[in-house]
Design an enzyme around this catalytic site. Structure first.
Site, PDB file in Angstrom:
ATOM      1  N   HIS A  56       2.041   5.923  -3.123  1.00 28.23           N
ATOM      2  CA  HIS A  56       0.939   6.237  -2.449  1.00 28.23           C
ATOM      3  C   HIS A  56      -0.087   6.014  -3.577  1.00 28.23           C
ATOM      4  O   HIS A  56      -0.644   6.795  -4.573  1.00 28.23           O
ATOM      5  CB  HIS A  56       0.481   7.757  -1.869  1.00 28.23           C
ATOM      6  CG  HIS A  56       1.111   7.533  -0.826  1.00 28.23           C
ATOM      7  ND1 HIS A  56       0.440   7.648   0.588  1.00 28.23           N
ATOM      8  CD2 HIS A  56       2.628   7.673  -0.305  1.00 28.23           C
ATOM      9  CE1 HIS A  56       1.300   7.683   1.588  1.00 28.23           C
ATOM     10  NE2 HIS A  56       2.494   7.875   1.330  1.00 28.23           N
ATOM     11  N   CYS A 105       3.738   2.246   1.683  1.00 29.29           N
ATOM     12  CA  CYS A 105       4.759   3.246   2.320  1.00 29.29           C
ATOM     13  C   CYS A 105       5.201   2.723   3.549  1.00 29.29           C
ATOM     14  O   CYS A 105       6.262   1.707   3.424  1.00 29.29           O
ATOM     15  CB  CYS A 105       3.983   4.687   2.454  1.00 29.29           C
ATOM     16  SG  CYS A 105       5.325   6.009   2.612  1.00 29.29           S
ATOM     17  N   GLU A 140      -3.393   5.866  -3.676  1.00 28.91           N
ATOM     18  CA  GLU A 140      -4.667   6.600  -3.172  1.00 28.91           C
ATOM     19  C   GLU A 140      -4.511   7.827  -3.941  1.00 28.91           C
ATOM     20  O   GLU A 140      -5.903   8.664  -4.046  1.00 28.91           O
ATOM     21  CB  GLU A 140      -4.856   6.564  -1.813  1.00 28.91           C
ATOM     22  CG  GLU A 140      -4.163   7.736  -1.171  1.00 28.91           C
ATOM     23  CD  GLU A 140      -2.728   7.493  -0.782  1.00 28.91           C
ATOM     24  OE1 GLU A 140      -1.947   8.294  -0.454  1.00 28.91           O
ATOM     25  OE2 GLU A 140      -2.444   6.152  -1.131  1.00 28.91           O
TER      26      GLU A 140
END
Length: 408
Positions: A381, A297, A383
């Site tokens: 992202h 990001c 995660e």
């Protein structure tokens, strides 16, 4: 679509209104306030995730922003101490369609209303979130003020002046405001591994976790915290790394003093060009060491700036947990979680940088890698907090690159 004119949303104050959203263009949108009383000024954006509102609210990347959720039922699973990405919310407030109800989840320890009051964050319900989202899609993300007063009394003119005076996110460095202020080891601050139902957070399930010897043999990642989400560190641990976290303003010497095997550049809020004034020189020095580097990001944008590319403010940004991204190496499509209002300009990438991923929503750049150094990054992202887990392989790819090859 950008040439169309947004439908005005101003309306007379209805009976019982205890909350209001005042946009810089003069639109006044009435609703019912919840959470904390008061007012906050920032950028109004929309988010399309159907789940994970607590993770969204605590994502440091939302500093300076208030969120219009497109999913109408927000708050129905309450709040708990596990589903957070930082100790406190960073979003200024939330705008939702339906009133927040009592939670219906065995994991809830309090309602969203009480959680937001405790963290001094403002909520506004009863809003036509579809109309507001369409306005943002047509006219871009506006500056605005969200306000809540139990007595229903507002100085709309003063709120409008606040919205019009706010300078906007372009040119604003927010990473320093949300970054850690000191170096720490991730496992020293919180459980290292990812969350599992019935177990909560614990040590990583990666190979070697059971013994201190194996743990000491794990590659060491130094993560530069520009506003990182906790689940990023958890997934680095899950992939087999030890993680040390340093502030956004850490110098090259401070990073290298920790003897990293690799460097991670985190997500975060604000304009990458502003943060890049102090971050980019450090990243350029880190690239020269030849150590593997991975960015997510804001970290992706800063890596782009460090190699000579440029970044620009997006018209409406990407925020949600259902964004399709094409992986150019094999044509596979990953469904991803995104939260960004700036992007790396594809046409500015230098010859030694290869584009690796593109957004299938608008074709914008979503990943890059250097051809002459072991460095790569993605705009989304991986995660997945909240969001799909299609891209967790990126953590394994990075940590694998840190381990010595057989025979060395």
């Amino acid at each position: 679509m950008a040439d169309a004119q947004p439908t005005p949303m101003s309306s007379a104050k209805p009976a019982g209104a205890t909350g209001v959203l005042v946009l810089a263009n003069g639109d006044v949108i009435w609703g019912r306030g919840f959470g904390a009383e008061g007012s906050a000024v920032g950028e109004v954006c929309f988010h399309t995730a159907m789940t994970g509102y607590q993770e969204v609210l605590t994502d440091p990347s939302f500093a300076g922003q208030m969120i219009c959720f497109t999913f109408p039922h927000i708050g129905n699973v309450g709040a708990n101490p596990d589903d957070i990405e930082a100790d406190d919310p960073h979003a200024l407030g939330i705008i939702v369609r339906e009133d927040v109800t009592e939670p219906s989840s065995f994991r809830a320890v309090e309602g969203l209303d009480g959680w937001m009051k405790r963290h001094a964050r403002i909520g506004l319900s009863g809003i036509d979130t579809r109309a507001l989202t369409r306005r943002i899609r047509v006219a871009g993300a506006p500056n605005g003020v969200i306000a809540h007063a139990a007595n229903g009394e507002f100085d709309v003119a003063a709120l409008l002046a606040m919205a019009q005076a706010w300078p906007g996110l372009e040119g604003m460095d927010l990473a320093k405001q949300v970054s850690t202020e000191m170096h720490y080891g991730w496992g020293d601050q919180a459980p290292g591994g990812t969350w599992r139902l019935g177990f909560g957070y614990g040590e990583s399930s990666a190979a070697g976790q059971a013994s201190e010897t194996a743990s000491a043999a794990r590659p060491h990642v130094v993560a530069i915290d520009y506003g990182s989400k906790r689940n990023i560190f958890r997934n680095l641990v899950e992939a087999g790394a030890n993680v040390s976290v340093v502030p956004a303003t850490a110098s090259f010497e401070q990073v290298m003093a920790l003897a990293p095997d690799g460097i991670f550049l985190s997500n975060g809020p604000g304009d990458p060009a502003a943060t890049g004034e102090y971050a980019v020189p450090v990243i350029r020095q880190l690239l020269e060491t030849g150590k593997p580097l991975f960015g997510i990001c804001l970290g992706h944008q800063l890596l782009g700036l460090a190699v000579g590319a440029t970044t620009t403010k997006m018209f409406q940004g990407h925020r949600g947990a259902n964004h399709p991204v094409k992986r150019l190496s094999d044509g596979a499509v990953e469904i991803t979680s995104m939260n960004h209002g700036f992007a790396v300009e594809r046409d500015s990438l230098p010859a030694n940088v290869r584009e690796t991923h593109v957004s299938l929503f608008d074709g914008s750049n979503a990943g890059l890698e250097l051809t002459d150094k072991p460095a790569f990054s993605v705009q989304y992202h991986p995660e997945a907090s909240p969001g799909p887990q299609d891209s967790l392989y990126l953590f394994e790819r990075f940590v694998t690159a840190l381990r010595p090859t057989e025979g060395n």
